[in-house]
Scaffold this motif. Structure first.
Motif, short mmCIF file in Angstrom:
data_model
loop_
_atom_site.label_atom_id
_atom_site.label_comp_id
_atom_site.label_asym_id
_atom_site.label_seq_id
_atom_site.Cartn_x
_atom_site.Cartn_y
_atom_site.Cartn_z
N PHE A 198 -31.95 -91.42 -20.92
CA PHE A 198 -33.06 -90.66 -20.36
C PHE A 198 -33.74 -89.88 -21.48
CE2 PHE A 198 -35.00 -86.88 -18.47
CZ PHE A 198 -35.78 -87.46 -17.49
N PRO A 199 -35.07 -89.83 -21.51
CA PRO A 199 -36.04 -90.55 -20.70
C PRO A 199 -35.97 -92.06 -20.94
CG PRO A 199 -37.08 -88.75 -21.90
CD PRO A 199 -35.73 -88.94 -22.49
N THR A 200 -36.17 -92.85 -19.92
CA THR A 200 -36.01 -94.30 -20.02
C THR A 200 -36.95 -94.90 -21.05
OG1 THR A 200 -35.46 -94.30 -17.67
CG2 THR A 200 -35.94 -96.42 -18.68
N THR A 205 -37.56 -85.21 -24.32
CA THR A 205 -38.01 -84.37 -23.22
C THR A 205 -37.49 -82.96 -23.44
OG1 THR A 205 -38.05 -84.19 -20.81
CG2 THR A 205 -35.99 -84.89 -21.80
N SER A 206 -37.76 -82.08 -22.48
CA SER A 206 -37.31 -80.69 -22.60
C SER A 206 -35.89 -80.54 -22.05
CB SER A 206 -38.26 -79.77 -21.84
OG SER A 206 -38.18 -80.03 -20.44
N LYS A 207 -35.28 -79.42 -22.38
CA LYS A 207 -33.92 -79.15 -21.90
C LYS A 207 -33.90 -79.03 -20.37
CE LYS A 207 -29.59 -77.76 -22.89
NZ LYS A 207 -29.05 -77.52 -21.55
N GLU A 208 -34.94 -78.42 -19.82
CA GLU A 208 -34.98 -78.23 -18.36
C GLU A 208 -35.08 -79.57 -17.63
OE1 GLU A 208 -36.82 -76.66 -20.56
OE2 GLU A 208 -35.86 -74.68 -20.47
N TYR A 242 -32.55 -85.62 -25.70
CA TYR A 242 -32.36 -86.99 -25.25
C TYR A 242 -31.01 -87.11 -24.56
CZ TYR A 242 -35.89 -88.15 -28.83
OH TYR A 242 -37.03 -88.22 -29.61
N GLY A 243 -30.94 -87.98 -23.57
CA GLY A 243 -29.66 -88.43 -23.05
C GLY A 243 -29.37 -89.80 -23.65
N ILE A 244 -28.36 -89.86 -24.53
CA ILE A 244 -28.10 -91.08 -25.31
C ILE A 244 -26.77 -91.69 -24.87
CG2 ILE A 244 -27.85 -92.05 -27.62
CD1 ILE A 244 -30.56 -90.84 -27.16
N GLN A 245 -26.77 -92.99 -24.67
CA GLN A 245 -25.52 -93.66 -24.34
C GLN A 245 -24.54 -93.54 -25.51
OE1 GLN A 245 -26.10 -97.70 -23.02
NE2 GLN A 245 -27.53 -97.11 -21.38
N LYS A 246 -23.27 -93.28 -25.20
CA LYS A 246 -22.27 -93.10 -26.25
C LYS A 246 -21.99 -94.40 -27.01
CE LYS A 246 -19.69 -89.16 -24.40
NZ LYS A 246 -18.37 -88.67 -23.93
N VAL A 290 -34.93 -104.50 -23.05
CA VAL A 290 -36.36 -104.47 -23.33
C VAL A 290 -37.04 -103.50 -22.37
CG1 VAL A 290 -38.50 -105.81 -23.31
CG2 VAL A 290 -36.42 -106.80 -24.28
N GLY A 291 -37.90 -102.64 -22.92
CA GLY A 291 -38.57 -101.62 -22.12
C GLY A 291 -37.90 -100.26 -22.18
N ARG A 292 -36.68 -100.21 -22.68
CA ARG A 292 -35.97 -98.94 -22.83
C ARG A 292 -36.12 -98.43 -24.25
NH1 ARG A 292 -32.31 -98.04 -18.58
NH2 ARG A 292 -31.28 -96.47 -19.85
N GLY A 293 -35.74 -97.16 -24.46
CA GLY A 293 -35.81 -96.58 -25.78
C GLY A 293 -34.58 -96.91 -26.61
N LEU A 294 -34.80 -97.10 -27.91
CA LEU A 294 -33.69 -97.32 -28.84
C LEU A 294 -33.63 -96.13 -29.78
CD1 LEU A 294 -31.52 -99.23 -30.09
CD2 LEU A 294 -33.31 -100.04 -31.65
#
Length: 525
Positions: A198-200, A205-208, A242-246, A290-294
């Motif tokens: 997230f964001p996809t 994005t912001s912390k809130e 960012y919410g990053i996959q581990k 594809v379409g997601r953030g790297l």
């Protein structure tokens, strides 16, 4: 002159000629150390606990994934210390299954584990910890050398300070920008590529907004990371989240090359290419997302998070509003490999070139004075035979500097002290031989017989005295650092030269002198 004398003379002459050839011109062939040339001295500590944490996290995540694959759902893991982690969600009846996974995934020699209440506690074995710490320091030493070599600093000295120590000593002769080198050394440059949860679409994005999306509970497979937001002009707009996959898609270890280049808008970027295995894994994950953030993560900070428009396999670029110098340094550290742990600077000293020039001047004065005193002493005590020892001393000094040039050894101020000490010791072998010859002459032997007996009987004493000193010098070289090793190098070469000139060369000179005389009645000794 018989053939034996001729071939021995040719051998001596060839050895001296080779030493002179390797030595000339001395200002180009002899590398001067930090204390003679000036430069920067750094004492570093490798934070080996970082390597332990990294290894713990890696094994913990591997075990969680393998246990889940084996059919145990709902398993949670948490690192409780640098060398320990907990596994929750494993019932007593499933422990035997976990034991099989542990043996297959982690091995028996790496971790001890037991049940502690409602969870399993894993503790890294002491031997495994020691190996990881040792490997971390050794890898850091290699990586730092690679980075400095890429930077273009010549004749660097990077040594470990003590046995099983986590400290390194770095000497950088002639460095005019030590701050840049320090930054280059310290950058861990641990590069990771991860999928953005997230964001996809990738952007931060912001912390809130992030807290609202996860409703205060971040999934176990997601990690919150930060980056620096920038506007179109490249100006900072503050911190973004960012919410990053581990899960790591690839890391810097999968890079085959990294080099500076220009991006779409002529902004500095780092172009990279991947190994075959890394490219295969990268292609599989990017094709499925594809379409997601790297997210491109460097040392735990998101540098950029572009959207994947298509499958990527063997190459790509890293962009992040870098300056040209930052791109060059980043490409350097990525190309040389990531440090296995962080670096702490303990001490920094700078030596000016003028101080080095003064040291060289004083060292030469001490050496010349010592040589002059030795020459006068040998001439006064042994008269004409003293020339034999003086000739051997000259050959010995030539061989010392020739060896320094041949082996690309660095001459330091303690190294000069070793040479001065060699000058004082160099004629010791001659003194032992000459005194033995005197004793044989007083016993009534002929001059030639006295010379032969003198060399034969003095040989054991010469070898014993010099070999014990050489053993001490070798220990200094093996376990010493910086200046101590410089002293040991010149002393070791000087000892070998002393034995060679005191026995082989000196006896050859006597034999040449008396070769054409059938009877010798006197010798100036």
């Amino acid at each position: 002159m018989n053939k034996s004398l001729l071939w021995r003379g040719v051998f001596i002459a060839a050895l001296v000629a080779l030493a002179i050839f390797k030595l000339y011109p001395p200002q180009e062939k002899i590398s001067l150390g930090l204390d003679l040339r000036g430069g920067t001295y750094l004492s570093l500590r490798v934070q080996t606990e970082d390597a332990l944490r990294s290894e713990t996290d890696k094994d913990m995540e591997r075990l969680r994934a393998d246990v889940t694959t084996a059919g145990i759902a709902g398993v949670e893991t948490r690192r409780s210390a640098d060398t320990a982690f907990e596994v929750r969600g494993v019932s007593v009846d499933k422990e035997s299954l976990v034991a099989g996974v542990v043996q297959k995934s982690l091995g028996d020699a790496a971790w001890n584990w037991k049940r502690d209440g409602d969870h399993l506690l894993f503790e890294m074995q002491a031997a495994n910890q020691a190996d990881i710490r040792k490997q971390a320091v050794e890898q850091a030493q290699i990586t730092i050398r690679n980075r400095i070599d890429e930077f273009g600093v010549g004749e660097t000295s990077i040594t470990r300070q003590g046995i099983n120590s986590d400290r390194l000593v770095v000497q950088l002769p002639g460095v005019d920008d030590p701050e840049r080198v320090k930054r280059l050394i310290k950058n861990t440059a641990f590069l990771e590529f991860r999928i953005v949860d997230f964001p996809t679409a990738g952007g931060g994005t912001s912390k809130e907004q992030l807290d609202a999306h996860y409703a205060g509970k971040v999934p176990d497979n997601v990690e919150i990371m930060t980056g620096e937001g920038r506007d179109r002009q490249g100006r900072s707009t503050g911190e973004i989240y960012y919410g990053i996959q581990k899960r790591q898609v690839i890391t810097g270890r999968d890079l085959k090359s990294a080099r500076p280049g220009l991006g779409q808008y002529n902004d500095p970027v780092v172009n990279f290419s991947l190994t075959a295995d890394g490219g295969k894994r990268f292609g599989e994950v990017t094709g499925a997302n594809v379409g997601r953030g790297l997210a491109i993560v460097l040392d735990g900070k998101v540098m950029s998070a572009p959207v994947l428009n298509s499958r990527i396999t063997d190459s790509g670029l890293i962009e992040g509003k870098f300056t040209q110098r930052e791109v060059e340094d980043l490409a350097n550290v990525l190309h040389s490999g990531a440090l296995p742990a962080g670096i702490t600077y303990l001490e920094e000293r700078s030596v000016g070139p003028s101080l080095g020039a003064d040291a060289i001047k004083q060292g030469l004065q001490a050496g010349l004075l010592g040589a002059l005193l030795v020459v006068l002493l040998m001439l006064l005590v042994y008269k004409g035979s003293g020339l034999n020892a003086i000739f051997g001393l000259a050959i010995n000094l030539t061989l010392i500097f020739g060896c320094l040039a041949y082996f690309h050894a660095t001459l330091t101020l303690p190294g000069i002290a070793g040479i001065v000490l060699t000058i004082g010791m160099a004629v010791d072998a001659n003194v032992l031989v000459f005194e033995r010859i005197k004793e044989e002459l007083r016993a009534g032997r002929t001059v030639k017989a006295a010379i032969d007996a003198g060399f034969d009987r003095a040989l054991p004493s010469i070898l014993d005295a010099n070999m014990t000193t050489m053993i001490a010098a070798l220990f200094l070289f093996q376990f010493g650092t910086g200046p101590v090793r410089g002293f040991a190098v010149t002393l070791t070469i000087g000892i070998i030269g002393t034995v060679f000139t005191g026995i082989f060369v000196s006896k050859w000179l006597f034999e040449v002198l008396f070769a054409r005389r059938e009877r010798v009645d006197t010798i100036s000794i």
